[in-house]
Design a protein around this motif. Structure first.
Motif, mmCIF file in Angstrom:
data_model
loop_
_atom_site.group_PDB
_atom_site.id
_atom_site.type_symbol
_atom_site.label_atom_id
_atom_site.label_comp_id
_atom_site.label_asym_id
_atom_site.label_seq_id
_atom_site.Cartn_x
_atom_site.Cartn_y
_atom_site.Cartn_z
ATOM 1 N N LEU A 22 2.213 10.573 -8.987
ATOM 2 C CA LEU A 22 2.828 11.419 -9.739
ATOM 3 C C LEU A 22 2.406 11.051 -11.282
ATOM 4 C CD1 LEU A 22 6.345 10.041 -9.150
ATOM 5 C CD2 LEU A 22 5.866 12.580 -8.819
ATOM 6 N N ASP A 25 4.584 12.150 -16.516
ATOM 7 C CA ASP A 25 5.837 13.017 -16.853
ATOM 8 C C ASP A 25 6.476 13.445 -15.828
ATOM 9 O OD1 ASP A 25 5.161 13.083 -19.500
ATOM 10 O OD2 ASP A 25 3.563 14.720 -19.302
ATOM 11 N N GLY A 26 6.166 12.887 -14.600
ATOM 12 C CA GLY A 26 6.860 13.362 -12.969
ATOM 13 C C GLY A 26 6.138 14.528 -12.698
ATOM 14 N N ASP A 27 5.075 14.874 -13.020
ATOM 15 C CA ASP A 27 4.432 15.925 -12.216
ATOM 16 C C ASP A 27 3.859 15.581 -10.972
ATOM 17 O OD1 ASP A 27 4.933 18.054 -14.112
ATOM 18 O OD2 ASP A 27 3.363 17.388 -15.506
ATOM 19 N N PHE A 39 12.824 15.459 -7.103
ATOM 20 C CA PHE A 39 11.899 15.171 -8.312
ATOM 21 C C PHE A 39 12.867 15.505 -9.475
ATOM 22 C CE2 PHE A 39 8.462 16.863 -5.181
ATOM 23 C CZ PHE A 39 7.784 15.581 -5.681
ATOM 24 N N PRO A 40 13.885 15.848 -9.709
ATOM 25 C CA PRO A 40 14.615 15.953 -10.967
ATOM 26 C C PRO A 40 15.099 14.260 -11.297
ATOM 27 C CG PRO A 40 15.454 17.875 -9.696
ATOM 28 C CD PRO A 40 14.375 17.109 -8.844
ATOM 29 N N ARG A 43 11.996 12.460 -12.351
ATOM 30 C CA ARG A 43 11.521 12.871 -13.766
ATOM 31 C C ARG A 43 12.600 12.025 -14.698
ATOM 32 N NH1 ARG A 43 10.649 18.115 -11.464
ATOM 33 N NH2 ARG A 43 8.503 18.550 -11.029
ATOM 34 N N LEU A 46 11.402 8.588 -14.896
ATOM 35 C CA LEU A 46 10.455 8.286 -15.738
ATOM 36 C C LEU A 46 10.506 8.559 -17.269
ATOM 37 C CD1 LEU A 46 7.729 9.923 -13.303
ATOM 38 C CD2 LEU A 46 8.131 7.156 -13.866
ATOM 39 N N ARG A 47 11.468 9.619 -17.770
ATOM 40 C CA ARG A 47 11.517 9.801 -19.017
ATOM 41 C C ARG A 47 12.027 8.355 -19.706
ATOM 42 N NH1 ARG A 47 13.259 15.172 -17.478
ATOM 43 N NH2 ARG A 47 15.486 14.373 -17.420
ATOM 44 N N SER A 50 9.268 5.105 -18.084
ATOM 45 C CA SER A 50 7.827 5.262 -17.978
ATOM 46 C C SER A 50 7.093 4.170 -18.444
ATOM 47 C CB SER A 50 7.367 6.630 -18.229
ATOM 48 O OG SER A 50 5.936 6.944 -18.146
#
Length: 305
Positions: A22, A25-27, A39-40, A43, A46-47, A50
């Motif tokens: 990843l 940004d979690g992409d 994934f939500p 993310r 990570l917000r 991170s």
């Protein structure tokens, strides 16, 4: 250390349901069977974490997700269906240690970053770097029907590779529409890996990687260097067995057949080379089909002698 060797510890770990690399940004990139609904949560984590992330776990409906920092640009996410937390953390840490020694590609750049870099280059002036006019679209593209790609072709960068890897660019959007695997395929290009090697690393069918590479060649995103054909004669499409598992887990009486299932020989050719019947060779292949062995289509020269 090669990236596929590092990830093979997860690929053959029966307790692992999926994993992926990843961005901060979690992409997700290089995703292997990761459920979309986790994934939500990833993310969101990570917000918050991170910048300070080293190793953490997230409890999901699909199992335990372990997030681990690989380097400043990449995070590894691994989902364990059934595993004790301590063991899951240790297994992930072991793979991160190997990945830190691997030659990881940089993640695709956001469109804003690419624009800023272009502005900086423009400000340098023509004396430092001559400005080359962008060719017209019709001159850089080739009809996909005219592009031939085989599993043994080495994939190289072309002049539109950077544009294709800029998130939000027209080419990048077209790639994502083409296939969920397309960006992962491009990330694996290093001007040494073949189509087969890329498919092996990504655990994706060779046919799918060939489809992506053909499209990218037609758009001048990559080029391919293919082995010269020594034979001449009519070509036919045939199915060949391709083994992508761990040879040490193959039964001894099957091993000499499986060793030749490298995507180059048909099962008939393997049987003839080993001096056995087609049926005997087939019996050695059947237990692994759909698991670690698949049949892929390639074009071969017909021996007209």
């Amino acid at each position: 250390m090669d990236i596929d060797r590092a990830l093979s510890k997860l690929k053959f770990d029966e307790s692992v349901s999926g994993y992926c690399l990843l961005t901060n940004d979690g992409d997700p990139f290089l995703s292997f069977s990761m459920p979309e609904d986790v994934f939500p949560q990833i993310r969101a984590a990570l917000r918050i974490h991170s910048s300070s992330l080293k190793l953490m776990n997230i409890m999901t409906d699909q199992g335990i997700v372990i997030l681990a920092r690989v380097n400043p640009e990449w995070v590894l996410a691994v989902i364990f269906a059934e595993q004790q937390l301590g063991i899951a953390l240790q297994n992930t840490r072991n793979v991160v240690r190997l990945l830190s020694e691997a030659d990881l590609p940089p993640p695709p750049k956001p469109a804003e970053t690419a624009v800023e870099e272009a502005q900086v280059e423009a400000a340098v002036g023509p004396e430092s770097k001559p400005v080359q006019q962008e060719p017209a679209a019709e001159s850089v593209e080739t009809a996909i029907e005219d592009v031939r790609v085989a599993h043994g072709c080495v994939v190289h960068y072309a002049d539109r590779y950077t544009d294709a890897m800029v998130m939000g660019s027209e080419l990048n959007r077209a790639l994502r529409s083409l296939s969920p695997t397309a960006i992962d395929v491009l990330l694996m290009v290093d001007e040494e890996r073949t189509v087969f090697k890329i498919s092996e690393i990504l655990a994706k069918p060779v046919d799918e990687v060939i489809r992506v590479v053909r499209w990218c060649v037609s758009k001048r995103i990559v080029t391919v260097e293919c082995p010269e054909e020594q034979e001449s004669g009519p070509r036919v499409i045939v199915e060949v067995p391709l083994f992508k598992g761990n040879l040490s887990k193959v039964k001894k009486n099957h091993r000499r057949v499986i060793e030749l299932c490298n995507g180059n020989l048909t099962l008939n050719e393997i049987a003839a080379q080993l001096g056995m019947t087609y049926f005997e060779a087939l019996q050695c292949v059947i237990p692994y089909r759909g698991k670690s062995l698949e049949f892929v289509k390639i074009d071969k020269v017909v021996d007209s002698r």
